[in-house]
Design a protein around this motif. Structure first.
Motif, PDB file in Angstrom:
ATOM      1  N   ALA A   1      32.032  54.806  42.578  1.00  0.00           N
ATOM      2  CA  ALA A   1      33.369  55.242  41.843  1.00  0.00           C
ATOM      3  C   ALA A   1      34.276  54.086  42.148  1.00  0.00           C
ATOM      4  N   SER A   2      34.401  53.623  43.290  1.00  0.00           N
ATOM      5  CA  SER A   2      35.448  52.609  43.504  1.00  0.00           C
ATOM      6  C   SER A   2      35.133  51.219  43.080  1.00  0.00           C
ATOM      7  N   CYS A   3      33.888  50.883  42.856  1.00  0.00           N
ATOM      8  CA  CYS A   3      33.278  49.686  42.159  1.00  0.00           C
ATOM      9  C   CYS A   3      33.763  49.818  40.578  1.00  0.00           C
ATOM     10  N   ILE A   4      33.542  50.734  39.974  1.00  0.00           N
ATOM     11  CA  ILE A   4      33.869  51.148  38.555  1.00  0.00           C
ATOM     12  C   ILE A   4      35.280  50.894  38.363  1.00  0.00           C
ATOM     13  N   LYS A   5      36.109  51.816  39.017  1.00  0.00           N
ATOM     14  CA  LYS A   5      37.652  51.442  39.304  1.00  0.00           C
ATOM     15  C   LYS A   5      38.013  50.076  39.339  1.00  0.00           C
ATOM     16  N   PHE A   6      37.216  49.399  40.367  1.00  0.00           N
ATOM     17  CA  PHE A   6      37.808  47.930  40.153  1.00  0.00           C
ATOM     18  C   PHE A   6      37.434  47.175  38.854  1.00  0.00           C
ATOM     19  N   TYR A   7      36.165  47.533  38.596  1.00  0.00           N
ATOM     20  CA  TYR A   7      35.655  46.682  37.103  1.00  0.00           C
ATOM     21  C   TYR A   7      36.565  47.087  35.958  1.00  0.00           C
ATOM     22  N   ASN A   8      37.107  48.213  35.732  1.00  0.00           N
ATOM     23  CA  ASN A   8      38.012  48.896  34.699  1.00  0.00           C
ATOM     24  C   ASN A   8      39.223  48.412  34.801  1.00  0.00           C
ATOM     25  N   GLU A   9      39.835  48.515  35.970  1.00  0.00           N
ATOM     26  CA  GLU A   9      41.361  48.323  36.186  1.00  0.00           C
ATOM     27  C   GLU A   9      41.848  46.899  36.887  1.00  0.00           C
ATOM     28  N   ASP A  10      40.865  46.173  37.707  1.00  0.00           N
ATOM     29  CA  ASP A  10      41.530  45.351  38.330  1.00  0.00           C
ATOM     30  C   ASP A  10      40.862  43.625  37.961  1.00  0.00           C
ATOM     31  N   ARG A  11      39.520  43.795  37.455  1.00  0.00           N
ATOM     32  CA  ARG A  11      38.915  42.755  37.186  1.00  0.00           C
ATOM     33  C   ARG A  11      39.109  42.275  35.463  1.00  0.00           C
ATOM     34  N   PRO A  12      39.666  41.043  35.529  1.00  0.00           N
ATOM     35  CA  PRO A  12      39.640  40.497  34.074  1.00  0.00           C
ATOM     36  C   PRO A  12      38.499  40.372  33.481  1.00  0.00           C
ATOM     37  N   HIS A  13      38.327  40.342  32.138  1.00  0.00           N
ATOM     38  CA  HIS A  13      37.070  40.022  31.695  1.00  0.00           C
ATOM     39  C   HIS A  13      37.088  39.092  30.441  1.00  0.00           C
ATOM     40  N   ARG A  14      36.254  38.063  30.492  1.00  0.00           N
ATOM     41  CA  ARG A  14      36.415  37.045  29.223  1.00  0.00           C
ATOM     42  C   ARG A  14      36.423  37.629  27.914  1.00  0.00           C
ATOM     43  N   TYR A  15      35.638  38.862  27.882  1.00  0.00           N
ATOM     44  CA  TYR A  15      35.084  39.390  26.628  1.00  0.00           C
ATOM     45  C   TYR A  15      36.418  40.013  26.031  1.00  0.00           C
ATOM     46  N   ASN A  16      37.470  40.555  27.085  1.00  0.00           N
ATOM     47  CA  ASN A  16      38.719  41.247  26.733  1.00  0.00           C
ATOM     48  C   ASN A  16      39.833  40.081  26.580  1.00  0.00           C
ATOM     49  N   ASN A  17      39.597  38.857  26.445  1.00  0.00           N
ATOM     50  CA  ASN A  17      40.795  37.858  26.549  1.00  0.00           C
ATOM     51  C   ASN A  17      41.333  37.760  27.977  1.00  0.00           C
ATOM     52  N   TYR A  18      40.447  37.886  28.998  1.00  0.00           N
ATOM     53  CA  TYR A  18      40.860  37.939  30.225  1.00  0.00           C
ATOM     54  C   TYR A  18      41.848  38.875  30.473  1.00  0.00           C
ATOM     55  N   ARG A  19      41.687  40.151  30.147  1.00  0.00           N
ATOM     56  CA  ARG A  19      42.293  41.319  30.461  1.00  0.00           C
ATOM     57  C   ARG A  19      41.240  42.216  30.939  1.00  0.00           C
ATOM     58  N   THR A  20      41.863  43.131  31.873  1.00  0.00           N
ATOM     59  CA  THR A  20      40.938  44.214  32.141  1.00  0.00           C
ATOM     60  C   THR A  20      40.693  45.307  31.002  1.00  0.00           C
ATOM     61  N   PRO A  21      39.385  46.143  31.150  1.00  0.00           N
ATOM     62  CA  PRO A  21      39.193  46.883  30.107  1.00  0.00           C
ATOM     63  C   PRO A  21      40.138  47.775  30.017  1.00  0.00           C
ATOM     64  N   CYS A  22      40.944  48.381  30.988  1.00  0.00           N
ATOM     65  CA  CYS A  22      42.226  49.235  30.812  1.00  0.00           C
ATOM     66  C   CYS A  22      43.013  48.721  30.095  1.00  0.00           C
TER      67      CYS A  22
END
Length: 135
Positions: free
Chosen positions: A108-129
């Motif tokens: 759960a902590s890893c998923i939270k980090f992935y969605n809320e804190d980790r920017p993604h190239r696919y999202n123009n370097y924004r988090t999924p949230c």
């Protein structure tokens, strides 16, 4: 318990003619938790649990469009494949869990980090949230 933040693997019963209860319960929980979003697409592989009439009916009744990867083409869902690669590399392969509770908390902590804190190239370097919120 949040199914959308805990259920991260495919069904252990992929050869069954009907979906495993985890599949339907996880979808229902996540769908409700997200406020029954409109214009939702459920993308998966062509596993038996996702092609079963009961699961297809669940999606249809929820007004969710079902989408499948092509046979033998995991890159059709590159975003999900990337997530599972991240989860394995950064969490699952690095730890030995002493209990199911510890596993659930760490995942759960890893998923939270992935969605809320980790920017993604696919999202123009924004988090999924951030991308979902239109920020």
């Amino acid at each position: 318990k949040s199914a959308s933040s805990l259920y991260v693997s495919s069904s252990p019963c992929a050869l069954e003619a009907e979906p495993h209860p985890w599949d339907t319960a996880s979808f229902k929980d996540a769908f409700e938790e997200r406020g029954r979003p409109g214009e939702l697409i459920f993308h998966s592989d062509q596993g038996a649990q996702y092609t079963a009439n009961a699961f297809r009916r669940l999606l249809f009744d929820s007004c969710v469009t079902q989408s499948f990867s092509g046979r033998g083409r995991p890159t059709d869902n590159a975003v999900a494949e990337s997530f599972f690669s991240f989860m394995k590399r950064e969490e699952l392969y690095r730890r030995n869990y002493r209990s199911e509770k510890e596993l659930r908390e760490n995942v759960a902590s890893c998923i939270k980090f992935y969605n809320e804190d980790r920017p993604h190239r696919y999202n123009n370097y924004r988090t999924p949230c951030q991308a979902e919120a239109g920020l």
